[in-house]
Design a protein around this motif. Structure first.
Motif, PDB file in Angstrom:
ATOM      1  N   ALA A 184      59.571  16.764  31.026  1.00  0.00           N
ATOM      2  CA  ALA A 184      59.916  15.613  31.865  1.00  0.00           C
ATOM      3  C   ALA A 184      60.036  14.356  31.012  1.00  0.00           C
ATOM      4  CB  ALA A 184      58.857  15.416  32.954  1.00  0.00           C
ATOM      5  N   LEU A 185      60.987  13.496  31.360  1.00  0.00           N
ATOM      6  CA  LEU A 185      61.182  12.216  30.686  1.00  0.00           C
ATOM      7  C   LEU A 185      61.029  11.094  31.716  1.00  0.00           C
ATOM      8  CD1 LEU A 185      64.305  13.178  28.550  1.00  0.00           C
ATOM      9  CD2 LEU A 185      61.981  12.881  27.731  1.00  0.00           C
ATOM     10  N   PRO A 186      60.475   9.960  31.321  1.00  0.00           N
ATOM     11  CA  PRO A 186      60.238   8.870  32.280  1.00  0.00           C
ATOM     12  C   PRO A 186      61.520   8.446  32.997  1.00  0.00           C
ATOM     13  CG  PRO A 186      59.126   8.423  30.209  1.00  0.00           C
ATOM     14  CD  PRO A 186      60.004   9.615  29.976  1.00  0.00           C
ATOM     15  N   GLY A 187      61.439   8.335  34.341  1.00  0.00           N
ATOM     16  CA  GLY A 187      62.619   7.951  35.113  1.00  0.00           C
ATOM     17  C   GLY A 187      63.106   6.555  34.792  1.00  0.00           C
ATOM     18  N   GLY A 188      62.219   5.682  34.316  1.00  0.00           N
ATOM     19  CA  GLY A 188      62.614   4.314  34.011  1.00  0.00           C
ATOM     20  C   GLY A 188      63.622   4.202  32.890  1.00  0.00           C
ATOM     21  N   LEU A 189      63.794   5.257  32.103  1.00  0.00           N
ATOM     22  CA  LEU A 189      64.758   5.222  31.002  1.00  0.00           C
ATOM     23  C   LEU A 189      66.191   5.096  31.506  1.00  0.00           C
ATOM     24  CD1 LEU A 189      63.279   8.038  28.709  1.00  0.00           C
ATOM     25  CD2 LEU A 189      63.062   5.577  28.408  1.00  0.00           C
TER      26      LEU A 189
ATOM     27  N   THR B  23      62.382   6.693  21.047  1.00  0.00           N
ATOM     28  CA  THR B  23      63.665   6.393  20.409  1.00  0.00           C
ATOM     29  C   THR B  23      64.601   5.692  21.388  1.00  0.00           C
ATOM     30  OG1 THR B  23      63.410   8.348  19.017  1.00  0.00           O
ATOM     31  CG2 THR B  23      65.599   7.378  19.139  1.00  0.00           C
ATOM     32  N   PHE B  24      64.690   6.210  22.626  1.00  0.00           N
ATOM     33  CA  PHE B  24      65.556   5.570  23.619  1.00  0.00           C
ATOM     34  C   PHE B  24      65.124   4.127  23.881  1.00  0.00           C
ATOM     35  CE2 PHE B  24      66.482   9.960  25.696  1.00  0.00           C
ATOM     36  CZ  PHE B  24      67.371  10.245  24.667  1.00  0.00           C
ATOM     37  N   ARG B  25      63.815   3.872  23.863  1.00  0.00           N
ATOM     38  CA  ARG B  25      63.307   2.514  24.107  1.00  0.00           C
ATOM     39  C   ARG B  25      63.435   1.609  22.887  1.00  0.00           C
ATOM     40  NH1 ARG B  25      57.707   4.238  27.252  1.00  0.00           N
ATOM     41  NH2 ARG B  25      58.624   4.458  29.343  1.00  0.00           N
TER      42      ARG B  25
END
Length: 654
Positions: free
Chosen positions: A206-211, A272-274
């Motif tokens: 799972a990856l944070p939905g806020g991304l 990395t995305f952040r």
């Protein structure tokens, strides 16, 4: 005095005995066996190695679906890396004692083996899925013992061979039971169990939905996993490095993974995305992430899809493959430390492996020099092969590497375009800055001994004992491939490279069988080479004549002799089994028959007897060659080796 481990001794003794039996001669290289043993709930897949003349040994693949996965790997449907990482196996290969890590030597010592620096010994090892190679545990060792003892029992019963055409869709199944020291083994043909059960699919990460609120681009990013030989202390799992690349190919994230774990990838992508990772340039999401690992894709695709990122899987993605090639060596420090090919080329070699590596570099230098110059001329080809058909000869009659290699060695060490020309090796030795090992290997070629040698004994994967048919000198040669492909009774034209305390053989002509050597020597005599000299190739001026044996042998093989009776009917081969006592009687008969040869007029000696021919130096040289190359004598008890030493002793030619 330390007590020996009976189980370890049983495995080592069985491995050595199977090695002496040469099982690779009865099975094709892609032939798998199915084995059922008391220690395993599931049948195991067994692969016997050595058909290529190297990597001798046996591997047992365990667990659900092991046979089907191994079959897929052989068929090229499963990558080498994935198969190696996900498999659970136990087995052995043969390696020199001093090349084994200490913990594997301890296992051999527990079996009662002693240090034998230059001799090949079983390297017994095991690994579980996503583990590094290690010493087997007791359960794995018992499974290996059952399998090797069972294969020996099948060999003894004459039931271990590749199925004939028409039955190739079936496999040999060995059902091994009874007493471990003398097990029973029932062999039968069965349909292959292709019920492959894949390892459990990884849990989606799972990856944070806020991304989803981050800026987006249409870039292709990449994610690849590169296995390494590095480990963490007291952790048997194999380490790997996951690399995340942006659209320009720059590394924007990296994570070390242990074994089959993938969970750290979720944090790697999130940071990395952040834009919070050490290499991440700025926050943002790519349009696609390309992956070449199926497990990574299965774990990450759902979470990436939820963020609007397409996950693309391609096991052969050329971009990611190039990244792996460029960075693989940097990410495998332990592998690099153990790899003799990467040893410092400027240092003096210290052991057999480093000398072999120096020899490969010398061969590479010779090959590159030949490719970049005008050394391969029609004149050189004609001189070595003796005719205009050399192209056809190399293409149709022999393994190209054999004839090509013999020609290249002669071209480098002996060929002179004119009487005053220097050889290629003499020119290379004039160069400054040659590494010590490479210079020594070039000098060894310059000074090499050249002759025809009879193979007396082989230790496959390590050494072979040979005797010069002209001088009678016996030497031990160190060559893993040749020791595995040569057989007792074969005759080899060789160059011997003496380096440090080892002797390396290089083929100078085609291998000759026991019924071909006399004809080959007659050809050399007709060409005016063989006289009464004890060492006729000492000067190496006539080294090219050994190359002409290729054409002679090709012509002979094109028109093989036919065995038939006086009525012209073919004589099929027969097999006879006789008690040992009868064989001993035949051995005595063969010795008496061979000694009678001494007093028999021989056409090859101008109808003189061997004893009469020994009155001249030329006659002694001919008789010596004839005695040393006398083939085995066929008897109802099977072929029996001629008493070469007795003949030479009787004639005073020892």
């Amino acid at each position: 005095m330390a007590r020996h481990d009976p189980l370890a001794k049983l495995v080592v003794d069985a491995a050595l005995e199977l090695h002496r039996q040469r099982p690779w001669e009865d099975l094709d290289g892609d032939e798998l066996l199915l084995a059922r043993v008391p220690t395993e709930e599931e049948p195991v897949a067994v692969s016997i190695m050595g058909q290529a003349g190297q990597e001798f040994g046996l591997s047992v693949f365990r667990g659900p679906g092991a046979f089907a996965r191994m079959a897929r790997h052989i068929a090229g449907e499963l990558s080498e890396e994935r198969f190696a990482e996900e498999s659970h196996f136990v087995g052995y290969s043969f390696e020199a004692w001093d090349a084994l890590p200490e913990e594997f030597r301890d296992l051999l010592r527990a079996a009662g083996s002693r240090s034998r620096t230059r001799r090949a010994v079983p390297w017994i090892l095991a690994k579980g899925p996503y583990e590094i190679a290690r010493v087997p545990d007791r359960d794995e060792l018992r499974t290996l013992a059952w399998v090797v003892r069972g294969v020996l029992a099948a060999l003894e019963a004459g039931e271990l061979e590749t199925p004939q055409s028409g039955r190739r869709q079936r496999v040999l199944e060995l059902e091994i039971a009874g007493d471990l020291r003398r097990p029973t083994c029932q062999v039968r043909l069965v349909d292959p169990p292709m019920d492959e059960r894949e390892p459990e699919r990884p849990v989606p990460l799972a990856l944070p939905g806020g991304l989803r609120e981050l800026p987006r681009s249409d870039e292709d990013w990449g994610l690849t996993r590169i296995a390494t030989a590095a480990t963490i202390a007291d952790d048997p799992r194999q380490a790997a490095v996951a690399l995340l690349l942006d659209g320009s190919g720059a590394i924007v994230g990296a994570e070390v993974l242990q074994g089959d774990e993938l969970a750290p990838l979720a944090e790697l992508l999130t940071l990395t995305f952040r834009g919070e990772g050490q290499q991440a340039p700025k926050p943002g999401l790519p349009g696609r992430i390309r992956m070449d690992d199926e497990r990574l894709h299965a774990a990450l695709a759902p979470g990436l899809a939820a963020l609007g990122i397409e996950a693309v899987f391609d096991a052969d993605d050329p971009w990611l493959a190039a990244v792996a090639d460029d960075l693989g060596e940097k990410l495998g420090p332990l592998a690099a430390a153990c790899d003799t090919e990467r040893a410092d080329p400027d240092a003096e070699p210290k052991d057999l492996a480093e000398w072999k590596a120096a020899d490969r570099r010398a061969i590479q230098l010779i090959g590159e020099t030949v490719d970049n110059g005008k050394f391969v001329t029609p004149r050189a080809l004609k001189r070595f092969f003796g005719g205009e058909r050399e192209g056809e000869l190399l293409e149709h009659s022999f393994d190209p590497t054999m004839a090509d290699g013999a020609f290249l060695e002669w071209l480098a060490a002996d060929y002179r375009a004119t009487k005053r020309s220097r050889t290629l090796i003499e020119k290379l030795l004039e160069k400054k800055g040659l590494a010590p090992g490479m210079r020594t290997m070039l000098e060894a070629r310059r000074d090499a001994e050249l002759s025809i040698f009879g193979v007396d004994a082989c230790e496959p994967g390590a050494t072979l004992e040979v005797t010069d048919i002209f001088s009678g000198e016996t030497v031990t040669l160190h060559d893993r491939a040749l020791s595995g492909s040569a057989r007792e009774g074969l005759f080899l034209p060789l160059r011997l490279l003496r380096v440090d305390r080892w002797i390396f053989p290089v083929l100078a002509g085609p291998p000759l069988g026991q019924f071909e050597i006399d004809g080959a020597l007659e050809l050399l005599e007709r060409l005016g080479h063989l006289g009464h000299a004890i060492d006729p190739f000492a000067g190496r001026q006539d080294a090219h004549l050994l190359g002409q044996l290729f054409a002679w042998l090709a012509e002979r093989e094109a028109h093989p002799p036919q065995l038939q009776n006086t009525d012209g009917d073919p004589l099929p081969p027969h097999t006879a089994t006789l008690p040992a006592a009868e064989r001993e009687a035949y051995e005595g008969f063969v010795r008496e028959l061979a000694l009678q040869w001494i007093e028999t007029p021989i056409p090859a000696l101008d109808h003189r007897t061997p004893r009469e021919a020994c009155s001249t130096a030329e006659g002694r040289a001919r008789v010596s060659r004839l005695a040393r190359t006398m083939p085995p004598i066929g008897t109802p008890a099977g072929p029996i080796k001629a008493p070469h030493a007795d003949l030479l002793r009787e004639l005073g030619l020892e």
